[in-house]
Design a protein around this motif. Structure first.
Motif, mmCIF file in Angstrom:
data_model
loop_
_atom_site.group_PDB
_atom_site.id
_atom_site.type_symbol
_atom_site.label_atom_id
_atom_site.label_comp_id
_atom_site.label_asym_id
_atom_site.label_seq_id
_atom_site.Cartn_x
_atom_site.Cartn_y
_atom_site.Cartn_z
ATOM 1 N N LEU A 164 -13.890 42.454 86.684
ATOM 2 C CA LEU A 164 -15.730 42.026 88.119
ATOM 3 C C LEU A 164 -15.633 41.756 89.431
ATOM 4 O O LEU A 164 -15.716 42.508 90.286
ATOM 5 C CB LEU A 164 -16.585 41.287 86.825
ATOM 6 C CG LEU A 164 -16.960 41.357 85.722
ATOM 7 C CD1 LEU A 164 -17.434 39.948 85.483
ATOM 8 C CD2 LEU A 164 -17.962 42.285 86.049
ATOM 9 N N LEU A 165 -13.482 41.097 89.533
ATOM 10 C CA LEU A 165 -13.567 41.106 90.824
ATOM 11 C C LEU A 165 -13.543 42.197 91.755
ATOM 12 O O LEU A 165 -13.905 42.010 92.745
ATOM 13 C CB LEU A 165 -12.808 39.940 90.925
ATOM 14 C CG LEU A 165 -12.106 39.399 92.744
ATOM 15 C CD1 LEU A 165 -13.181 38.873 92.950
ATOM 16 C CD2 LEU A 165 -10.712 38.544 92.214
ATOM 17 N N THR A 166 -13.122 43.103 90.031
ATOM 18 C CA THR A 166 -12.353 44.780 91.730
ATOM 19 C C THR A 166 -13.654 45.547 91.919
ATOM 20 O O THR A 166 -13.622 45.738 92.959
ATOM 21 C CB THR A 166 -11.593 45.120 90.848
ATOM 22 O OG1 THR A 166 -10.349 44.468 89.931
ATOM 23 C CG2 THR A 166 -10.823 46.300 90.275
ATOM 24 N N PHE A 167 -13.969 45.329 90.801
ATOM 25 C CA PHE A 167 -15.410 46.329 91.114
ATOM 26 C C PHE A 167 -16.226 45.611 92.125
ATOM 27 O O PHE A 167 -16.733 46.465 93.100
ATOM 28 C CB PHE A 167 -16.650 45.696 89.532
ATOM 29 C CG PHE A 167 -17.991 46.906 89.799
ATOM 30 C CD1 PHE A 167 -18.200 47.692 90.294
ATOM 31 C CD2 PHE A 167 -19.175 45.859 90.187
ATOM 32 C CE1 PHE A 167 -19.273 48.345 91.094
ATOM 33 C CE2 PHE A 167 -19.812 45.994 90.736
ATOM 34 C CZ PHE A 167 -20.420 48.090 90.191
ATOM 35 N N ALA A 168 -16.583 43.812 92.568
ATOM 36 C CA ALA A 168 -16.720 43.775 93.892
ATOM 37 C C ALA A 168 -16.477 43.347 95.085
ATOM 38 O O ALA A 168 -16.918 44.152 95.723
ATOM 39 C CB ALA A 168 -16.929 41.988 93.380
ATOM 40 N N LEU A 169 -15.127 43.748 94.404
ATOM 41 C CA LEU A 169 -14.495 44.196 95.944
ATOM 42 C C LEU A 169 -14.190 45.700 96.175
ATOM 43 O O LEU A 169 -14.330 45.848 97.450
ATOM 44 C CB LEU A 169 -12.832 43.560 95.969
ATOM 45 C CG LEU A 169 -12.476 42.268 95.974
ATOM 46 C CD1 LEU A 169 -10.806 41.836 95.678
ATOM 47 C CD2 LEU A 169 -12.977 41.453 97.242
ATOM 48 N N ALA A 170 -14.614 45.457 95.108
ATOM 49 C CA ALA A 170 -13.963 47.208 95.854
ATOM 50 C C ALA A 170 -15.956 48.120 96.265
ATOM 51 O O ALA A 170 -16.345 48.622 97.573
ATOM 52 C CB ALA A 170 -14.040 48.746 94.500
#
Length: 554
Positions: A253-259
């Motif tokens: 989720l953090l990776t998706f939010a950052l992307a």
């Protein structure tokens, strides 16, 4: 979605590893217990010389007390009678006939049993018996070690066991002998013994006394009589994901939010703000401000810069085309004005010729007919003059046109009799030439009729009123003469022309007596749709207007 899928795969992988580890742990625990029981053979063989003779009971008691889990050490002769023991031994007349003793007599070197036929210890225990032989090799009884089952149970502190595991020993009947946590062990599956015998160990899922999901493993310890059962917690997918949030859900989720944030920032700086800028430029173009140029196009990405250059080229093309269209329109207007001017001049020439012809005639009827024709031609010439002198070649302001038409018709008859005063009340209306021509000719016929029958030899007041009433417009031309009764029903060329002009306008024409005693010629027709506001005329609506010639005559 990828994070959830990764969590499911991780959960399944960890569950599989947990089952494998628990199965291996059960087999290791069972193997360790069997090894301990089988090692009793070595111990018994070592203690064999001290199992007979003086103080043998003392020596066996000291050995049993020093070895954890050993409850008793016993030496039996070939008849099953006690020769020496570390502790008390229950009386059993049938001992020599018991299966375990018979197996030793038959030649087995070691026999381990959970059911020796008599209770050899106050707690659950297993009997390990080694065959004793004489010097000539004949059967000479048995060396027996009574081992507590609790000592064979694996320790929950064993590092090879899963975290939070519980341990229990169970008989072949499914009754638990000893457990570390009673609530962690449910009833065994129906076919558990057969599956253990077939596979060597068994792993299954179940619910403990508190309804929590756990994984279980079972393996045999003492043949088909005693089994070790291990129990470990088996968290569900949700609790596992809650316990493993970083690797399971939080990191994806953090990776998706950052992307998403990176893409949003990049899209805003690279695409969105320039598209918004071009939208503002396009909005200015839509309002006609084609001189505006996208001066910031050099800072745009190449693809958007090409779009800005295309918009600039489009604006230049529109400006050039507009200039060409304006030039063409100006030329067209000039040609149309010239045509209208020439048509008006030709009509004036025809009117002058008719005037000359009228003067040469002696017949009053012929002179009157020639005068009527000349007035109709004058009205048409006035229309063309209004077109080429006005601001619009397609529309004419009706108020000044009626003022000038009435003035010309009235002033032309001043030399033949008393003066006629005119009163005009005209609502603003812009009308096209196709409707103006029959309207003007109707007015010519009505005014000419009044001059012939109402004002001849006496003068009077001519009233011209044009009123717009929503979807209908009305033109009234009235005189204050005294018309006979048959004048309203009389049929002539003028009445026929007035009816024809009304039909051309899709309206109706009628002659009625007015309160002053004269005749009112009324034309009612659909109101033309005005495409723009009428050109302001001198004076307000409803004001009485007088032509210059009439005022001089008055």
């Amino acid at each position: 979605m990828l994070g959830a899928l990764q969590s499911v795969i991780g959960f399944q992988r960890e569950g599989r590893v947990l089952r494998e580890n628990l199965g291996f742990a059960a087999e290791r625990s069972a193997a360790t217990a069997r090894a301990r029981m089988e090692s009793a053979d070595v111990l018994l063989q070592t203690l064999a010389p001290g199992a007979v003779g003086f103080q043998c009971a003392q020596r066996l008691g000291q050995a049993a007390s020093r070895i954890p889990g050993y409850l008793n050490l016993i030496r039996f002769d070939r008849q099953g009678r006690v020769v020496c023991a570390a502790g008390s031994v229950p009386a059993d007349p049938q001992r020599a006939l018991r299966p375990w003793f018979s197996r030793l007599r038959a030649g087995d070197a070691l026999v381990i049993t959970r059911d020796p036929g008599s209770p050899y210890a106050p707690e659950p225990a297993v009997l390990t018996a080694a065959r004793a032989t004489a010097a000539d090799g004949r059967f000479d009884g048995a060396f027996v070690a009574v081992i507590a089952l609790s000592s064979l149970q694996p320790s929950v502190g064993d590092p090879s066991l899963p975290k939070g595991a519980e341990v229990g020993l169970v008989e072949k009947t499914g009754r638990y002998i000893t457990v570390t946590a009673p609530g962690a062990f449910p009833n065994l599956p129906r076919d558990w013994r057969a599956r253990v015998q077939a596979e060597g160990s068994l792993v299954w899922y179940g619910r403990d006394a508190e309804g929590r999901r756990r994984v279980y493993s079972a393996a045999p310890v003492v043949g088909d009589e005693v089994y070790v059962v291990l129990s470990a917690q088996s968290p569900g997918i949700l609790s596992w994901a809650w316990l493993n949030p970083l690797t399971g859900l939080l990191f994806p989720l953090l990776t998706f939010a950052l992307a998403l944030a990176a893409v949003s920032v990049a899209a805003d700086r690279v695409v969105v703000r320039w598209i918004t800028y071009l939208q503002r430029i396009a909005a200015l173009y839509a309002r006609g401000r084609l001189s505006v140029r996208p001066v910031q196009a050099e800072r745009m990405p190449p693809e958007i810069r090409e779009l800005a250059e295309t918009m600039e080229d489009m604006a230049d093309a529109i400006v050039g085309r507009d200039a060409s269209l304006r030039d063409s329109l100006a030329q067209k207007d000039a040609l149309m004005r010239e045509i209208h001017h020439r048509v008006k001049n030709n009509l004036q020439v025809i009117s002058s010729l008719l005037n000359m012809q009228q003067r040469s005639l002696a017949d009053p009827a012929a002179r009157s007919a020639m005068s009527d024709t000349r007035q109709r031609i004058t009205a048409l010439a006035l229309i063309y003059r209004a077109l080429y002198q006005g601001p619009d070649l397609k529309r004419v302001d009706l108020r000044p046109f009626l003022e000038e038409l009435t003035a010309q018709l009235v002033s032309g008859e001043l030399i033949h009799g008393p003066a006629v005063r005119t009163e005009l009340a005209v609502d603003p209306l812009v009308i096209d030439p196709d409707r103006l021509a029959p309207l003007a000719l109707f007015a010519v016929e009505a005014i000419t009729n009044a001059q012939k029958h109402a004002f001849l030899g006496r003068g009077g007041v001519l009233t011209v009123a044009f009123t717009v009433r929503g979807e209908e417009a009305e033109l009234e031309i009235s005189d204050d003469g005294s018309a006979p009764d048959n004048a309203l029903a009389a049929a002539g060329v003028g009445r026929t022309l007035m009816t024809a002009f009304a039909r051309q306008l899709r309206g109706r024409a009628e002659l009625v007596r007015n309160p002053a005693g004269g005749v009112t010629a009324r034309l009612v027709f659909p109101t033309p749709a005005a495409d723009g506001p009428p050109t302001p005329a001198r004076g307000g609506p409803g004001r009485g207007n007088k032509a210059g010639g009439n005022q001089a005559a008055a």
